[in-house]
Enzyme design. Structure first.
Site, PDB file in Angstrom:
ATOM      1  N   TRP A  66       0.721  -1.113  -0.014  1.00 56.49           N
ATOM      2  CA  TRP A  66       0.031  -0.066  -0.115  1.00 56.49           C
ATOM      3  C   TRP A  66       1.063   1.274   0.057  1.00 56.49           C
ATOM      4  CZ3 TRP A  66      -2.207   2.724   4.938  1.00 56.49           C
ATOM      5  CH2 TRP A  66      -2.991   3.471   4.615  1.00 56.49           C
ATOM      6  N   ASP A 120       0.146  -5.442   9.593  1.00 56.42           N
ATOM      7  CA  ASP A 120      -1.074  -4.889   9.017  1.00 56.42           C
ATOM      8  C   ASP A 120      -2.356  -5.709   8.949  1.00 56.42           C
ATOM      9  OD1 ASP A 120      -2.685  -2.731   8.384  1.00 56.42           O
ATOM     10  OD2 ASP A 120      -1.511  -2.009   6.820  1.00 56.42           O
ATOM     11  N   LYS A 152     -12.953  -2.021   6.046  1.00 54.08           N
ATOM     12  CA  LYS A 152     -13.205  -2.910   4.935  1.00 54.08           C
ATOM     13  C   LYS A 152     -14.243  -3.827   4.965  1.00 54.08           C
ATOM     14  CE  LYS A 152     -10.298  -0.800   2.091  1.00 54.08           C
ATOM     15  NZ  LYS A 152     -10.976   0.276   1.051  1.00 54.08           N
TER      16      LYS A 152
END
Length: 305
Positions: free
Chosen positions: A156, A237, A273
């Site tokens: 990311w 993460d 999400k």
């Protein structure tokens, strides 16, 4: 007008000249580059075509392409409203019930380290806030070897910005083989082995962003052994728990395996999400410690960051 309120007629012109002749504090600031994903999203909004489909932002949509809120989220909202809660401060580390449930979701409700109170944790501004807290914490206490943090290639894009701005130096390690669209496990292991002992590594717990390719369970097992032998510091993460397999328990395998093997991991969780809570910015940052006393000291530092 100046005469009516008792001021000389030249007062306004002088003050105006003074205002515009003074150099601005911000005049030399450069224009930051537009975020690529959100830039495309804005272009899509401005497009008048009835046939457009927005695939640039990962968000739940209905059949007409409109934003969709999960029924479970609507039900949770209804229950919260019915409780008629007050608006008092929650405490520096967030809503206690939220922190507890988020920890259980990631580490497992039966994890031994939960009743032992070995986890220091604080609510964060989604996963972005969790990543920033990690970088700030590590940089503040000089925990990273030569200030380096090893980040998968690709990753990311904000991982680079967040870590750099906190004072860390992002260094990439091999992760993805574009030729066969699989994890470059051999290259990944080579880079992990080559890094200095005790180095800081970032791992995507599941649903790797942007490739979607994850190590197998057997590969996670091997990575845990290798990284434990190298005494590497691990940051997970976890932004997509439940997205990789459809099963949040299965998607937490890497986190739980590393903890089971004795790693004192750091973890960032996002619920943007999997629950579709994009605007709420809900997340958690946690650190596994050796004892309740150690967790208390870590928590005390998180509170002042």
């Amino acid at each position: 007008l100046m005469q009516k309120i008792g001021l000389p007629s030249f007062a306004f012109s002088i003050s105006s000249m003074s205002l515009y002749s003074t150099a601005s504090f911000w005049g030399k600031l450069p224009l930051a580059p537009v975020d690529k994903i959100f830039g495309i999203n804005e272009q899509c909004k401005a497009d008048t075509s009835a046939l457009k489909i927005n695939l640039c932002v990962g968000a739940y949509r209905d059949g007409a392409g409109k934003p969709m809120v999960l029924q479970s989220v609507r039900e949770a909202e209804r229950r919260v409203i019915e409780r008629n809660l007050d608006k008092e401060y929650t405490g520096i580390t967030g809503v206690p019930e939220f922190v507890t449930k988020a920890i259980e979701l990631a580490y497992g409700p039966d994890s031994d380290i939960i009743p032992a109170n070995c986890i220091a944790a604080t609510q964060s501004i989604s996963g972005t806030g969790g990543c920033r807290l990690m970088a700030e914490f590590v940089a503040t206490f000089s925990l990273a070897k030569d200030k380096k943090i090893y980040i998968p290639s690709p990753t990311w894009p904000n991982h680079f910005t967040l870590t750099k701005n906190a004072g860390l130096i992002p260094v990439t390690y091999k992760y993805f083989n574009a030729e066969n669209c699989r994890v470059d496990f051999t290259g990944m292991v080579e880079d992990i082995q080559a890094a200095e002992d005790g180095s800081l590594f970032m791992l995507h717990a599941c649903a790797h962003n942007p490739t979607g390719c994850d190590p197998t369970k057997e590969q996670w097992d091997e990575l845990s052994v290798i990284m434990k032998a190298k005494r590497h510091m691990i940051f997970f993460d976890l932004a997509y728990q439940g997205f990789a397999s459809g099963d949040p328990e299965r998607d937490a395998y890497s986190v739980r395996k590393f903890v089971q093997d004795g790693h004192q991991i750091m973890l960032s969780q996002s619920f943007a999400k999997n629950f579709g809570l994009y605007g709420e910015r809900t997340g958690l940052f946690s650190i596994v410690t050796a004892s309740a006393e150690e967790a208390e000291r870590v928590n005390s530092q998180l509170k002042v960051m």
